[in-house]
Structure formats: C-alpha cells, structure tokens
Design a protein around this motif. Structure first.
Motif, mmCIF file in Angstrom:
data_model
loop_
_atom_site.group_PDB
_atom_site.id
_atom_site.type_symbol
_atom_site.label_atom_id
_atom_site.label_comp_id
_atom_site.label_asym_id
_atom_site.label_seq_id
_atom_site.Cartn_x
_atom_site.Cartn_y
_atom_site.Cartn_z
ATOM 1 N N GLY A 157 135.150 20.899 42.750
ATOM 2 C CA GLY A 157 135.977 19.763 42.350
ATOM 3 C C GLY A 157 135.931 18.615 43.337
ATOM 4 O O GLY A 157 135.295 18.672 44.389
ATOM 5 N N TRP A 158 136.617 17.534 42.980
ATOM 6 C CA TRP A 158 136.700 16.354 43.837
ATOM 7 C C TRP A 158 137.806 16.554 44.860
ATOM 8 O O TRP A 158 138.875 17.046 44.541
ATOM 9 N N VAL A 159 137.563 16.109 46.095
ATOM 10 C CA VAL A 159 138.561 16.202 47.163
ATOM 11 C C VAL A 159 138.644 14.852 47.849
ATOM 12 O O VAL A 159 137.635 14.290 48.259
ATOM 13 N N GLY A 160 139.869 14.326 47.936
ATOM 14 C CA GLY A 160 140.097 13.050 48.599
ATOM 15 C C GLY A 160 141.328 13.123 49.476
ATOM 16 O O GLY A 160 142.009 14.142 49.528
ATOM 17 N N LYS A 161 141.622 12.044 50.170
ATOM 18 C CA LYS A 161 142.795 11.958 51.046
ATOM 19 C C LYS A 161 143.666 10.789 50.612
ATOM 20 O O LYS A 161 143.158 9.763 50.153
ATOM 21 N N VAL A 162 144.973 10.939 50.799
ATOM 22 C CA VAL A 162 145.899 9.852 50.515
ATOM 23 C C VAL A 162 145.829 8.873 51.683
ATOM 24 O O VAL A 162 146.100 9.233 52.827
ATOM 25 N N ALA A 163 145.439 7.635 51.378
ATOM 26 C CA ALA A 163 145.282 6.615 52.419
ATOM 27 C C ALA A 163 146.511 5.723 52.531
ATOM 28 O O ALA A 163 146.798 5.194 53.606
ATOM 29 N N LEU A 164 147.240 5.535 51.414
ATOM 30 C CA LEU A 164 148.396 4.647 51.400
ATOM 31 C C LEU A 164 149.378 5.153 50.345
ATOM 32 O O LEU A 164 148.963 5.612 49.280
ATOM 33 N N VAL A 165 150.662 5.059 50.650
ATOM 34 C CA VAL A 165 151.698 5.486 49.707
ATOM 35 C C VAL A 165 152.663 4.336 49.483
ATOM 36 O O VAL A 165 153.140 3.722 50.438
ATOM 37 N N ASN A 166 152.968 4.027 48.209
ATOM 38 C CA ASN A 166 153.997 3.068 47.853
ATOM 39 C C ASN A 166 155.046 3.831 47.068
ATOM 40 O O ASN A 166 154.883 4.110 45.876
ATOM 41 N N SER A 167 156.137 4.209 47.750
ATOM 42 C CA SER A 167 157.164 5.038 47.114
ATOM 43 C C SER A 167 157.984 4.257 46.098
ATOM 44 O O SER A 167 158.478 4.831 45.134
ATOM 45 N N VAL A 168 158.147 2.939 46.289
ATOM 46 C CA VAL A 168 158.909 2.129 45.331
ATOM 47 C C VAL A 168 158.125 2.005 44.021
ATOM 48 O O VAL A 168 158.674 2.205 42.935
ATOM 49 N N GLY A 169 156.851 1.720 44.104
ATOM 50 C CA GLY A 169 156.012 1.582 42.917
ATOM 51 C C GLY A 169 155.494 2.917 42.399
ATOM 52 O O GLY A 169 154.872 2.969 41.345
ATOM 53 N N ARG A 170 155.739 4.021 43.136
ATOM 54 C CA ARG A 170 155.293 5.369 42.790
ATOM 55 C C ARG A 170 153.793 5.426 42.523
ATOM 56 O O ARG A 170 153.338 5.946 41.517
ATOM 57 N N PHE A 171 153.006 4.858 43.467
ATOM 58 C CA PHE A 171 151.557 4.997 43.388
ATOM 59 C C PHE A 171 151.004 5.247 44.775
ATOM 60 O O PHE A 171 151.666 5.009 45.783
ATOM 61 N N VAL A 172 149.780 5.773 44.810
ATOM 62 C CA VAL A 172 149.086 6.062 46.062
ATOM 63 C C VAL A 172 147.676 5.505 45.977
ATOM 64 O O VAL A 172 147.150 5.272 44.895
ATOM 65 N N VAL A 173 147.078 5.277 47.133
ATOM 66 C CA VAL A 173 145.669 4.912 47.207
ATOM 67 C C VAL A 173 144.937 6.123 47.768
ATOM 68 O O VAL A 173 145.272 6.616 48.842
ATOM 69 N N LEU A 174 143.956 6.612 47.008
ATOM 70 C CA LEU A 174 143.177 7.778 47.410
ATOM 71 C C LEU A 174 141.848 7.333 47.979
ATOM 72 O O LEU A 174 141.220 6.407 47.469
ATOM 73 N N ASN A 175 141.420 7.980 49.040
ATOM 74 C CA ASN A 175 140.149 7.697 49.694
ATOM 75 C C ASN A 175 139.232 8.890 49.487
ATOM 76 O O ASN A 175 139.598 10.020 49.812
ATOM 77 N N PHE A 176 138.026 8.640 48.953
ATOM 78 C CA PHE A 176 137.051 9.692 48.683
ATOM 79 C C PHE A 176 135.801 9.467 49.521
ATOM 80 O O PHE A 176 135.508 8.338 49.922
ATOM 81 N N PRO A 177 135.024 10.532 49.741
ATOM 82 C CA PRO A 177 133.729 10.345 50.410
ATOM 83 C C PRO A 177 132.803 9.494 49.549
ATOM 84 O O PRO A 177 132.975 9.419 48.328
ATOM 85 N N LEU A 178 131.832 8.856 50.167
ATOM 86 C CA LEU A 178 130.900 8.009 49.426
ATOM 87 C C LEU A 178 130.193 8.808 48.335
ATOM 88 O O LEU A 178 129.702 9.906 48.572
ATOM 89 N N GLY A 179 130.179 8.261 47.123
ATOM 90 C CA GLY A 179 129.503 8.891 46.008
ATOM 91 C C GLY A 179 130.276 9.995 45.329
ATOM 92 O O GLY A 179 129.769 10.649 44.437
ATOM 93 N N LYS A 180 131.529 10.234 45.724
ATOM 94 C CA LYS A 180 132.330 11.316 45.163
ATOM 95 C C LYS A 180 133.650 10.795 44.591
ATOM 96 O O LYS A 180 134.689 11.391 44.770
ATOM 97 N N MET A 181 133.631 9.666 43.883
ATOM 98 C CA MET A 181 134.844 9.038 43.372
ATOM 99 C C MET A 181 135.372 9.784 42.145
ATOM 100 O O MET A 181 134.600 10.235 41.299
ATOM 101 N N ALA A 182 136.688 9.898 42.030
ATOM 102 C CA ALA A 182 137.323 10.509 40.865
ATOM 103 C C ALA A 182 137.265 9.534 39.688
ATOM 104 O O ALA A 182 137.235 8.323 39.865
ATOM 105 N N ALA A 183 137.266 10.084 38.485
ATOM 106 C CA ALA A 183 137.201 9.266 37.272
ATOM 107 C C ALA A 183 138.597 8.795 36.874
ATOM 108 O O ALA A 183 139.604 9.403 37.250
ATOM 109 N N ALA A 184 138.645 7.709 36.084
ATOM 110 C CA ALA A 184 139.933 7.210 35.585
ATOM 111 C C ALA A 184 140.542 8.242 34.641
ATOM 112 O O ALA A 184 139.839 8.997 33.970
ATOM 113 N N ASP A 185 141.883 8.289 34.613
ATOM 114 C CA ASP A 185 142.682 9.220 33.801
ATOM 115 C C ASP A 185 142.527 10.678 34.214
ATOM 116 O O ASP A 185 142.944 11.568 33.493
#
Length: 129
Positions: A57-85
């Motif tokens: 499977g895909w493995v990434g790290k949480v790079a940024l958290v916005n608790s008010v907007g309830r979203f995160v920015v995920l960082n993946f290795p080059l060429g291993k990006m997760a798909a939308a949805d």
C-alpha cells in the motif's frame, strides 16, 4: 606448587565450558505446531533465514494539520502519490488515531486530505486501507 594449581584450575574450567556448549547443541527442537508436517518443521528448524516482504500500500506522513478546517497535508515519497477519493488510516506510534479521505489539490509530493474521523498530528503515518 601455586602455578601448577592455577594451571589445573584453568584447565578444568575450560573443560566445563566446552561441556556446556556441547550440551546446549544437543537440545531437541521445539514441539511442532498443530497441522504442520514433520518435514516442514525440520526444514524450518535448520533454515533460520528471515523473509521480509515490502508493504504493497501507499505510505505517507502528515506534514501539516489544520484542526479548524479539519484537513491535513500528506507528504509522500516521489512517485508514490495517493489517488483522489482514496481513504487512508492515520497511525501514531503503531496505533490507529484517525482516518482521512484524499481530496486534492496535489503539488509535487504533497496532497490535501480531509480528516474524516479521529485526530491528526504532524508526523503521523498515513497508510492505505
């Protein structure tokens, strides 16, 4: 006299050390599991190599958290990006702490994901379900 006594003591200690090593090597293998064949058990007892298989499977790290907007920015290795949805679980020190849904937009090795359940902190690991 003292020297000969020391030599005898050292010689006897060395013999007892060798005796224990031979005794430990003659121990019986552990009992076999239920349903395992005798051939497989003896083969596994003699072959002690470790087999490591990479996670698919895909493995990434949480790079940024916005608790008010309830979203995160995920960082993946080059060429291993997760798909939308795609839904991913968040883990902190091996324990599941949340769930995210990848929404986008993506830039270079970063992508935005909505926090669906639980919580997130910078450094959490995101794994595909």
């Amino acid at each position: 006299m003292r020297t000969s006594l020391m030599v005898v003591l050292l010689f006897s200690l060395s013999l007892t050390g060798c005796f224990w090593k031979k005794h430990a090597a003659k121990q019986a293998p552990p009992p076999s599991r239920a349903g395992a064949s005798a051939a497989a058990t003896s083969r596994s007892a003699t072959n002690q190599t470790l087999i490591v298989t990479p996670e698919q499977g895909w493995v990434g790290k949480v790079a940024l958290v916005n608790s008010v907007g309830r979203f995160v920015v995920l960082n993946f290795p080059l060429g291993k990006m997760a798909a939308a949805d795609q839904r991913m679980n968040l883990y902190r020190r091996g324990l599941k702490v949340g769930e995210v849904k990848v929404t986008g937009p993506a830039r270079e090795e970063n992508i935005v994901a909505d926090l669906v359940a639980g919580e997130a902190e910078v450094g959490d690991e995101a794994r595909s379900q």
